[in-house]
Design an enzyme around this catalytic site. Sequence first.
Site, PDB file in Angstrom:
ATOM      1  CB  CYS A   2      -0.857   0.049   1.253  1.00  0.00           C
ATOM      2  SG  CYS A   2      -1.775  -1.446   1.568  1.00  0.00           S
ATOM      3  NE  ARG A  27       4.650   1.666  -0.985  1.00  0.00           N
ATOM      4  CZ  ARG A  27       5.448   1.804   0.066  1.00  0.00           C
ATOM      5  NH1 ARG A  27       6.581   2.450  -0.058  1.00  0.00           N
ATOM      6  NH2 ARG A  27       5.112   1.321   1.241  1.00  0.00           N
ATOM      7  CD1 TRP A  75      -0.681  -5.519  -3.621  1.00  0.00           C
ATOM      8  CD2 TRP A  75      -0.367  -6.427  -1.611  1.00  0.00           C
ATOM      9  NE1 TRP A  75      -0.141  -6.765  -3.805  1.00  0.00           N
ATOM     10  CE2 TRP A  75       0.070  -7.348  -2.592  1.00  0.00           C
ATOM     11  CE3 TRP A  75      -0.256  -6.802  -0.267  1.00  0.00           C
ATOM     12  CZ2 TRP A  75       0.584  -8.596  -2.274  1.00  0.00           C
ATOM     13  CZ3 TRP A  75       0.269  -8.041   0.032  1.00  0.00           C
ATOM     14  CH2 TRP A  75       0.680  -8.922  -0.963  1.00  0.00           C
ATOM     15  CG  ASN A 101       0.645   2.011   3.715  1.00  0.00           C
ATOM     16  OD1 ASN A 101      -0.452   2.081   3.183  1.00  0.00           O
ATOM     17  ND2 ASN A 101       1.744   2.517   3.186  1.00  0.00           N
ATOM     18  N   GLY A 102      -0.149  -1.396   6.568  1.00  0.00           N
ATOM     19  CA  GLY A 102       0.191  -2.313   7.652  1.00  0.00           C
ATOM     20  C   GLY A 102      -0.995  -3.200   8.004  1.00  0.00           C
ATOM     21  CD  GLU A 481      17.373 -12.868  -8.654  1.00  0.00           C
ATOM     22  OE1 GLU A 481      16.900 -13.387  -7.633  1.00  0.00           O
ATOM     23  OE2 GLU A 481      16.983 -11.769  -9.088  1.00  0.00           O
ATOM     24  CE  LYS A 485      14.074 -10.690 -10.899  1.00  0.00           C
ATOM     25  NZ  LYS A 485      14.677 -10.356  -9.683  1.00  0.00           N
ATOM     26  CD  GLU A 488      10.169 -11.027  -9.371  1.00  0.00           C
ATOM     27  OE1 GLU A 488       9.516 -10.578  -8.428  1.00  0.00           O
ATOM     28  OE2 GLU A 488      11.405 -10.889  -9.451  1.00  0.00           O
ATOM     29  CG  HIS A 504      18.245 -37.330  -5.876  1.00  0.00           C
ATOM     30  ND1 HIS A 504      18.556 -38.605  -5.457  1.00  0.00           N
ATOM     31  CD2 HIS A 504      19.431 -36.734  -6.169  1.00  0.00           C
ATOM     32  CE1 HIS A 504      19.869 -38.766  -5.471  1.00  0.00           C
ATOM     33  NE2 HIS A 504      20.428 -37.645  -5.900  1.00  0.00           N
ATOM     34  CE  LYS A 603      11.789  -2.515  -5.882  1.00  0.00           C
ATOM     35  NZ  LYS A 603      12.550  -3.580  -6.559  1.00  0.00           N
TER      36      LYS A 603
END
Length: 608
Positions: A2, A27, A75, A101-102, A481, A485, A488, A504, A603
């Site tokens: 948010c 964000r 968000w 926010n939170g 990574e 990448k 996402e 395995h 973000k």
Amino acid sequence: MCGIVGYIGESQAAPILLDGLSKLEYRGYDSAGIAVYDGDKINMSKAKGRLKVLSELTHDGATLPGSIGIGHTRWATHGAPSDVNSHPHFNESQSIAVVHNGIIENYLKIKKMLESKGYKFVSDTDTEVVAHLLDYYYKGNPLEAITKVMHRVEGSYALGILFSDNPDTLYAVRKDSPLIVGKSENGNLIASDVPAVLKYTRNVYFIENEEIAVITKEDMKFYNVYEEELQKESVKIEWDVEAAEKGGYEHFMLKEMYEQPKAVADTLNPRLKDGKIVIEELNMTEEEIKAIKKIMIVACGSAYHTGVTAKYILEGLARIPVEVDVASEFRYRNPILEEGTLVIIISQSGETADSLAALRMAKEMGSKVLAIVNVVGSSIAREADSVLYTWAGPEIAVATTKAYSAQLIAHYLLALKFAEVRGTVSEEELSELIEDLKRIPEQIEMLLGNREKIQKFANRYVAARDVFFIGRGIDYAISLEGSLKLKEISYIHSEAYAAGELKHGTISLIEDGTLVVALVTQEELYKKTISNVVEVKTRGAFVLSVTNTGNTEIEKNSDYTIYIPHTNKYFTNSLAVIPLQLFSYYISIGRGCDVDKPRNLAKSVTVE
Ligand code: M6R
């Protein structure tokens, strides 16, 4: 995550709020809203969807006149994305408006109490509880009501608050969720992140935990939760406004990939002096460095992946045992931090909730905490015992690129410094390593020049269903990574595997045409990884190999090969990551995804 913006001044608030919110879009959010006091009452507009919807709804803010207001991009956490769950939230008489926010962890308990007193709720959010609780405590003194709410709620919050019967003052509060106040000649602002205020001012105050800002047109005062006034110093933000804008690039991610040579050089160069590594910020004597018995690295997402790389390098060069953990696991697993353990917390934003909690836990357990952070003045930077800043500049795209590259450099510097002090590398080796380090920015630049070749290859794989990234040792760390990448930003299912682990289980997923990206940069492991490549090829995989210049042997077993220039074996991730980033970027574009703001992601993950 948010975003919050607030304004009080001479200008119309709504356009400033919309503009500020647009700077926080990176964000991640699913709805947006603003509330403005018009001289008589607070008017509010909010809507599910992109900020564009809100701008159209308010005719770019024209339908909400007034020069004090608050805005929010949400968000969703509590309650689905919807108009009604969007912020701001009102009390019943609509005299108090709140953006948050939170997460208010005990909101259900408070909601029950308020309902028993006749309060009616219209949304499913935890935030609405704050608006009604403020109303419950408000007896004409906003500061008193706010501190009472702070004593009552548990969890994390950054709040922007308007009281219609106190229309000349904007209130802001924080606990465990970032908030800044910007002071400008044309009015004052609040925001959850610096880019939102940069157009208007570079002078900002960082609000600390459990502090309250009381802001008027001309002035601002700060208080603690006991209503005692605090003295605070403003900080001058040095970055350019342009640094947080696209600057002609199609996407922030592309721009940020191209900023990597600079991000790497800026992180490296100030710490190289007369052929030696000097990390003043480390705040550790040689004796303290020699006394380190173990390093515990804690981080999330890509920052965690740089930690995995760092394990190989710190153990290989400085011969210190290293454990790496994701912060959300570390904080709840009752870890053992023995005396002599140095804890390293890595975070681009410096605000990631799990990483911050891990930091606090490590400090409580008596460990020294070193933070590797990109955002100056962020919570993790402020709370750590020492900070090694990555100088990557503001990173806007959700998918990290330049901050990741700068974090790798910070780890190399640490490993070399520790190795030098502990005598685990010779002077000669150290100078060679430093020479290799210095070449990394130009080598990255060169690899970025291969953009078109990678774009062509990516175009062929736009419709891929599954992609596997394999490698051994440091190449396994870069596989993690590369895989993150890709998934996402392109939403293609992808996995990273230590190449030796394939047989395995995972190899059963390989079928005709499955794309396998093989990372083969560790000379002493060439043969081993190549045999894994042969295993997947035999089962029909299409193999893209990323290897060192000169290792043409790999071409026999690969369908496509990308070469990276020579560097020390410990630094190959800095180069191998570039084609992987470009590959993900072009796949994402080819699939029509929102590259900079992938679905469901934020973000900065400031909630658990
Ligand atoms: O701000 P942080 O470095 O603490 O963020 C950690 C992760 O959320 C972040 O790296 C995330 O995985 C990125 N989206 C990866 O591109």
